[in-house]
Scaffold this active site. Structure first.
Site, PDB file in Angstrom:
ATOM      1  N   GLY A   8     -42.582 -45.511 -37.347  1.00  0.00           N
ATOM      2  CA  GLY A   8     -42.294 -44.262 -38.055  1.00  0.00           C
ATOM      3  C   GLY A   8     -40.821 -44.123 -38.401  1.00  0.00           C
ATOM      4  CG  ASP A   9     -38.217 -44.132 -35.255  1.00  0.00           C
ATOM      5  OD1 ASP A   9     -38.590 -42.948 -35.392  1.00  0.00           O
ATOM      6  OD2 ASP A   9     -38.246 -44.723 -34.166  1.00  0.00           O
TER       7      ASP A   9
END
Length: 304
Positions: free
Chosen positions: A250-251
């Site tokens: 996600g990052d």
């Protein structure tokens, strides 16, 4: 200038234990030690994509020193503020039992150290980017994100917020450039369950009504959805590949999106870059590289 903030960074000790037995001595078959934390992950992937950033936050003790040392080895600039009470946390991640983690608490952060960080952010202005990602330690005020956003309001800073629940909802009034919930987090905000991109779209639009400019929703195996401030909606399934390590995916999506946006100011390209970088990290032992991202980008762009 791009700055990322990780309030509670970590050393991630990632181990593989074959046939793990509870209550017995187990030995690792592989192990890895990496600097961790959502903002740090964003900075690492940005660096891999050729975009420099400065990682900010707090570190303490020998683990804090090691976080900084490893970031320097990776070519990531950092300006972490040292704190005296406690040590930066060590997070144990057990690969052989998917999703099993033991996360440390981290150091205590005194109010004067918080103020020191805010003063570092005062240098941000028109055209700069600030990424606020992750949770807030118990020793810090729970309105920390709000205080930072209020302080920067009106300066032309593009803020990106990757946080959950009230942390995210409370900053929407300051019109962040991008928010990136996953579908579980988005559902929790509105008290619903979301399984598909089509189900996510109306709730993403609700976040826009509450103040967010652009909403990027990661859907795990279902891909991702982007709802732009121009009223455009982009939706793509997940690229084909074998899930190796979901930590940091996600990052990486955040980093890829911002890299794409800064290259072209085109939302479609930014969305494809975000999906490609997030998938590249998920399909690899490490965070996405430029070549891995470019290869998956072609797959994303060609898919229907």
């Amino acid at each position: 200038m791009i700055c990322t903030v990780t309030f509670n960074p970590s050393l991630d000790y990632i181990v593989d234990v074959k046939d793990f037995k509870l209550g017995l001595t187990n030995r690792t078959s592989s192990e890895k030690l990496l600097p961790g934390g959502k903002g740090i992950n964003v900075s690492i992937v940005l660096r891999n994509l050729g975009i420099p950033s400065t990682a900010l936050g707090f570190t303490a003790g020998f683990t804090g020193d090691e976080i900084i040392r490893r970031l320097q080895e990776m070519g990531v600039d950092s300006e972490f503020i040292p704190v005296e009470n406690g040590i930066s946390r060590i997070n144990l991640k057990l690969k052989s039992i998917d999703g099993t983690e033991i996360n440390g608490a981290g150091p205590e952060i005194a109010p004067e150290k918080v103020e020191e960080l805010i003063k570092k952010l005062d240098r941000l202005g028109e055209g700069d980017v600030l990424v606020l990602a992750g949770s807030i330690p118990a020793s810090m005020p729970d309105n920390m994100y709000e205080k930072i956003m209020e302080r920067l309001s009106g300066r032309g800073v593009a803020t990106v917020v990757d946080a959950t629940g009230k942390l995210l909802v409370k900053v929407l009034k300051y019109h962040p450039f991008l928010v990136k919930p996953n579908h579980h987090e988005l559902g929790e905000i509105f008290g619903v369950r979301i399984y598909t991109g089509e189900e996510a779209i109306p709730y993403g639009k609700k976040l826009q009504e509450m103040g967010a400019r652009n909403v990027l929703i990661s859907m795990a195996g279902e891909g991702a959805v982007l709802i732009t401030e121009n009223g455009e909606v982009y939706q793509k399934p997940a690229p084909q590949g074998r899930l190796v390590n979901a930590v940091g995916a996600g990052d990486s999506m955040v980093a890829g999106f911002m890299a794409g946006w800064m290259e072209t100011q085109d939302y479609r390209h930014a969305f494809y870059m975000g999906l490609a970088a997030g998938s590249a990290s998920a399909f690899s032992e490490n965070l996405a590289t430029r070549d891995e991202t470019a290869e998956i980008y072609r797959q994303v762009a060609e898919s229907r």
